[in-house]
Design a protein around this motif. Structure first.
Motif, PDB file in Angstrom:
ATOM      1  N   THR A 256       2.827  10.170   5.592  1.00 16.22           N
ATOM      2  CA  THR A 256       1.480  10.045   6.148  1.00 16.22           C
ATOM      3  C   THR A 256       0.908   8.666   5.872  1.00 16.22           C
ATOM      4  OG1 THR A 256       1.090  12.411   5.830  1.00 16.22           O
ATOM      5  CG2 THR A 256      -0.841  11.007   6.119  1.00 16.22           C
ATOM      6  N   TRP A 257       1.063   8.198   4.641  1.00 19.13           N
ATOM      7  CA  TRP A 257       0.542   6.864   4.312  1.00 19.13           C
ATOM      8  C   TRP A 257       1.267   5.780   5.104  1.00 19.13           C
ATOM      9  CZ3 TRP A 257       3.187   2.719   2.151  1.00 19.13           C
ATOM     10  CH2 TRP A 257       2.392   1.604   1.887  1.00 19.13           C
ATOM     11  N   SER A 258       2.589   5.900   5.248  1.00 23.81           N
ATOM     12  CA  SER A 258       3.358   4.901   6.002  1.00 23.81           C
ATOM     13  C   SER A 258       2.867   4.822   7.441  1.00 23.81           C
ATOM     14  CB  SER A 258       4.851   5.253   5.973  1.00 23.81           C
ATOM     15  OG  SER A 258       5.339   5.266   4.648  1.00 23.81           O
ATOM     16  N   ARG A 259       2.637   5.988   8.047  1.00 20.86           N
ATOM     17  CA  ARG A 259       2.102   5.990   9.419  1.00 20.86           C
ATOM     18  C   ARG A 259       0.745   5.308   9.461  1.00 20.86           C
ATOM     19  NH1 ARG A 259      -0.310  11.477  10.963  1.00 20.86           N
ATOM     20  NH2 ARG A 259      -1.858  10.537   9.571  1.00 20.86           N
ATOM     21  N   ASP A 260      -0.122   5.645   8.500  1.00 23.06           N
ATOM     22  CA  ASP A 260      -1.483   5.107   8.503  1.00 23.06           C
ATOM     23  C   ASP A 260      -1.498   3.601   8.261  1.00 23.06           C
ATOM     24  OD1 ASP A 260      -2.383   7.649   8.960  1.00 23.06           O
ATOM     25  OD2 ASP A 260      -2.975   8.041   6.879  1.00 23.06           O
ATOM     26  N   VAL A 261      -0.643   3.113   7.360  1.00 21.12           N
ATOM     27  CA  VAL A 261      -0.693   1.691   7.032  1.00 21.12           C
ATOM     28  C   VAL A 261      -0.195   0.855   8.204  1.00 21.12           C
ATOM     29  CG1 VAL A 261       1.601   1.376   5.968  1.00 21.12           C
ATOM     30  CG2 VAL A 261      -0.348   0.061   5.137  1.00 21.12           C
ATOM     31  N   PHE A 262       0.813   1.344   8.931  1.00 20.59           N
ATOM     32  CA  PHE A 262       1.268   0.597  10.104  1.00 20.59           C
ATOM     33  C   PHE A 262       0.241   0.678  11.239  1.00 20.59           C
ATOM     34  CE2 PHE A 262       5.502   0.617   8.131  1.00 20.59           C
ATOM     35  CZ  PHE A 262       5.889  -0.683   8.413  1.00 20.59           C
ATOM     36  N   HIS A 263      -0.444   1.799  11.372  1.00 20.67           N
ATOM     37  CA  HIS A 263      -1.513   1.892  12.365  1.00 20.67           C
ATOM     38  C   HIS A 263      -2.652   0.951  12.003  1.00 20.67           C
ATOM     39  CE1 HIS A 263      -0.854   5.225  15.329  1.00 20.67           C
ATOM     40  NE2 HIS A 263       0.197   5.385  14.545  1.00 20.67           N
ATOM     41  N   GLN A 264      -2.976   0.870  10.722  1.00 18.58           N
ATOM     42  CA  GLN A 264      -4.026  -0.044  10.288  1.00 18.58           C
ATOM     43  C   GLN A 264      -3.631  -1.490  10.557  1.00 18.58           C
ATOM     44  OE1 GLN A 264      -4.912   0.182   6.100  1.00 18.58           O
ATOM     45  NE2 GLN A 264      -6.939  -0.681   6.341  1.00 18.58           N
ATOM     46  N   PHE A 265      -2.367  -1.813  10.316  1.00 19.85           N
ATOM     47  CA  PHE A 265      -1.877  -3.158  10.616  1.00 19.85           C
ATOM     48  C   PHE A 265      -1.980  -3.455  12.107  1.00 19.85           C
ATOM     49  CE2 PHE A 265       1.896  -5.540  12.097  1.00 19.85           C
ATOM     50  CZ  PHE A 265       1.559  -6.799  11.607  1.00 19.85           C
ATOM     51  N   ALA A 266      -1.559  -2.498  12.938  1.00 18.80           N
ATOM     52  CA  ALA A 266      -1.602  -2.718  14.385  1.00 18.80           C
ATOM     53  C   ALA A 266      -3.032  -2.889  14.880  1.00 18.80           C
ATOM     54  CB  ALA A 266      -0.920  -1.562  15.110  1.00 18.80           C
ATOM     55  N   ARG A 267      -3.957  -2.131  14.296  1.00 19.89           N
ATOM     56  CA  ARG A 267      -5.341  -2.221  14.754  1.00 19.89           C
ATOM     57  C   ARG A 267      -6.021  -3.503  14.278  1.00 19.89           C
ATOM     58  NH1 ARG A 267     -10.579  -1.573  13.583  1.00 19.89           N
ATOM     59  NH2 ARG A 267     -11.886  -0.558  15.151  1.00 19.89           N
ATOM     60  N   SER A 268      -5.883  -3.817  12.999  1.00 21.46           N
ATOM     61  CA  SER A 268      -6.658  -4.910  12.429  1.00 21.46           C
ATOM     62  C   SER A 268      -6.021  -6.270  12.670  1.00 21.46           C
ATOM     63  CB  SER A 268      -6.845  -4.693  10.926  1.00 21.46           C
ATOM     64  OG  SER A 268      -5.584  -4.600  10.270  1.00 21.46           O
ATOM     65  N   ALA A 269      -4.694  -6.353  12.600  1.00 19.70           N
ATOM     66  CA  ALA A 269      -4.032  -7.640  12.749  1.00 19.70           C
ATOM     67  C   ALA A 269      -3.595  -7.917  14.179  1.00 19.70           C
ATOM     68  CB  ALA A 269      -2.816  -7.714  11.817  1.00 19.70           C
ATOM     69  N   LEU A 270      -3.167  -6.883  14.904  1.00 17.74           N
ATOM     70  CA  LEU A 270      -2.685  -7.066  16.272  1.00 17.74           C
ATOM     71  C   LEU A 270      -3.730  -6.702  17.315  1.00 17.74           C
ATOM     72  CD1 LEU A 270       0.915  -5.593  15.875  1.00 17.74           C
ATOM     73  CD2 LEU A 270       0.159  -7.956  15.590  1.00 17.74           C
TER      74      LEU A 270
END
Length: 534
Positions: A256-270
């Motif tokens: 769950t955390w792995s999914r969330d951290v990559f989603h956070q990266f995609a939203r905030s950085a990309l």
């Protein structure tokens, strides 16, 4: 080619045009004449206060930055104190990151998709925003791409000069970009592993010799930087929620955390705002890693090493993978996304032609080429769209301080003999006055904080306020305008008249007129003399 026909424009020309557009976007942002925001002011005041020997470890205002980067800006202060001049290294690094992405993308992708990757990197809002920020994130992005290019060169042709180019660049980069520690370590470790796996002992020896000064340089930087424990880890966890793994992870919570951290990266950085877009972006990145691994496994390992390192560091609670601190991963992420598109187009061509397309024939390359051109055009449109979302995403803090310098200069110019200038004692105001007040010749008579009840009965009003006939109040607004200075207005309304209120972005200046000797009644809300916290 028949006589009289012009040769069609190749990748270098189109890439140069896209890079030029990215450079112009960054120059436009850099030249906007905005004042330093709070994070930048905290760095600038440290540069102003501290000597070269003191610019390391934990700085004032809870700031950290690579020592070499700080020394570079300390040297820049000798050339002038202008905000644009202070931000110039970031502009240069941001432009270099786009140009280097063009080189790296063409090494890994066919021309149309390489152009798409460059367009996405050129139009990424966070990278454009950081081109005008006194923070090392643009340098980190440029260093990551440069080190990856040099590592791939060393992999393809392990001549000694190429090994030295990678390792010595890493030795220098770690002083200017914290993430270069991770990138150099991850890619260098892979190069050593490849040499050992191939039983190329001479190559392994050459790598080890070239890596020795880099290892010493990394150790020195590590000793000069604060370790990611205590206050720093707590600050990351508070500022970037979810960017570090929880303390106790089970198998399900880890997924769950792995999914969330990559989603956070995609939203905030990309800048992938919508959930479906984030799934699409992450899916294409994963497809790109697989497509590269099928064709060139060792190349794929080097290309994905920065993202793998970023994830592992966040999993170990050593470094967050979110927002601006993850911008060093953005160019690589876009290249992986376009590699995923390339892999899907290859599969589509095979499915349509029911065989591998013959290299060099027009009919075999047509589906892939058309898809690549469509991807490049789509990337240009997406990069343009990203600007609208990105400017709203990154504008808050910058616009709050955009006119901080004119606010300080206005008070300095309109201050009359006998006037008292009181500045709120928060760290943003302290840094703002410490940086811009020096150039404008403004020194506050006192720092204040609103008080009431017993604190006001005990006295402790700011020095000179009772005797003055005019009082200036300066504060940074962190709440909507109608509520700003509410506490100050309640305190001053009992014995003074508001003569003017001036807004400079998020910096508010209020001028009060009063009879000399007038003071708040005992027990009424008041302003307390407060030492500056920094």
């Amino acid at each position: 080619m028949p006589a009289g026909r012009r040769r069609p424009l190749g990748y270098p020309t189109w890439a140069a045009l896209v890079v030029a557009c990215g450079v112009l976007l960054r120059i436009r942002r850099w030249s906007g004449r905005r004042s330093l925001n709070s994070d930048e002011l905290w760095i600038a005041v440290n540069l102003q206060r501290r000597s070269f020997a003191e610019l390391h470890g934990r700085l004032d205002f809870d700031q950290i930055a690579p020592p070499g980067w700080l020394w570079l800006h300390k040297l820049g202060l000798a050339a002038g104190r202008g905000d644009a001049l202070l931000r110039l290294p970031e502009l240069i690094a941001a432009c270099a990151a786009v140009a280097l992405t063009a080189v790296l993308a063409r090494r890994l992708l066919p021309a149309p998709l390489a152009l798409a990757a460059v367009a996405l990197a050129a139009g990424t809002p966070a990278l454009i925003y950081q081109a005008s920020q006194l923070k090392p994130y643009s340098v980190e992005a440029a260093a990551t791409v440069l080190l990856l290019i040099l590592a791939l060169r060393a992999l393809d042709d392990p001549a000694r000069r190429r090994l030295l180019a990678f390792w010595l660049t890493g030795a220098v980069a770690v002083w200017f970009a914290t993430t270069a520690l991770f990138v150099t370590g991850a890619m260098g470790g892979l190069l050593l592993l490849f040499a050992a796996a191939s039983r190329r002992w001479v190559l392994l020896r050459d790598h080890a010799i070239a890596a020795a000064p880099t290892a010493a340089s990394m150790l020195l930087v590590y000793l000069a930087m604060p370790s990611p424990v205590g206050w720093l880890r707590d600050w990351w966890s508070t500022t970037y929620p979810g960017s570090l793994a929880p303390r106790h992870l089970g198998p399900r919570s880890a997924l769950t955390w792995s999914r969330d951290v990559f989603h956070q990266f995609a939203r905030s950085a990309l800048a992938a705002e919508h959930d479906r877009v984030r799934w699409l972006v992450l899916g294409l990145m994963a497809a790109g890693a697989v497509a590269l691994a099928v064709r060139r496994p060792r190349t794929a390992a080097l290309v994905t090493a920065p993202l793998a390192a970023g994830y592992l560091l966040a999993l170990l609670r050593l470094y967050p993978m979110a927002t601006r601190v993850a911008l060093w991963l953005v160019p690589v992420a876009w290249i992986l996304l376009c590699a995923g598109l390339d892999g899907l187009l290859r599969l589509a061509a095979v499915a349509l032609l029911r065989a591998r397309w013959p290299s060099g024939t027009w009919w075999g390359r047509a589906p892939r080429a058309a898809g690549g051109v469509a991807a490049a055009v789509a990337a240009l449109l997406i990069a343009t769209h990203l600007q609208r979302f990105g400017h709203a995403q990154h504008a808050t803090n910058a616009e709050r301080f955009a006119r901080a310098q004119p606010a300080v200069e206005m008070v300095a110019e309109r201050r009359l003999p006998g006037d008292v200038v009181l500045v709120h004692g928060g760290k943003s105001e302290v840094a703002m006055i410490g940086w811009y007040g020096r150039g404008a010749g403004l020194r506050p008579d006192s720092w204040y904080s609103p008080g009431q009840g017993d604190a006001c009965r005990a006295g402790g009003q700011p020095a000179g306020m009772t005797a003055a006939s005019r009082v200036w109040l300066v504060r940074v607004s962190w709440v909507p305008k109608p509520r700003t200075l509410d506490a100050e207005k309640r305190a001053m309304a009992r014995f003074a008249r508001l003569a003017g209120e001036y807004w400079y972005g998020g910096v508010v200046v209020a001028l009060y007129e009063k009879a000399p000797g007038a003071a708040p009644p005992p027990g009424a809300p008041c302003l307390l003399d407060t030492p500056a916290r920094f």
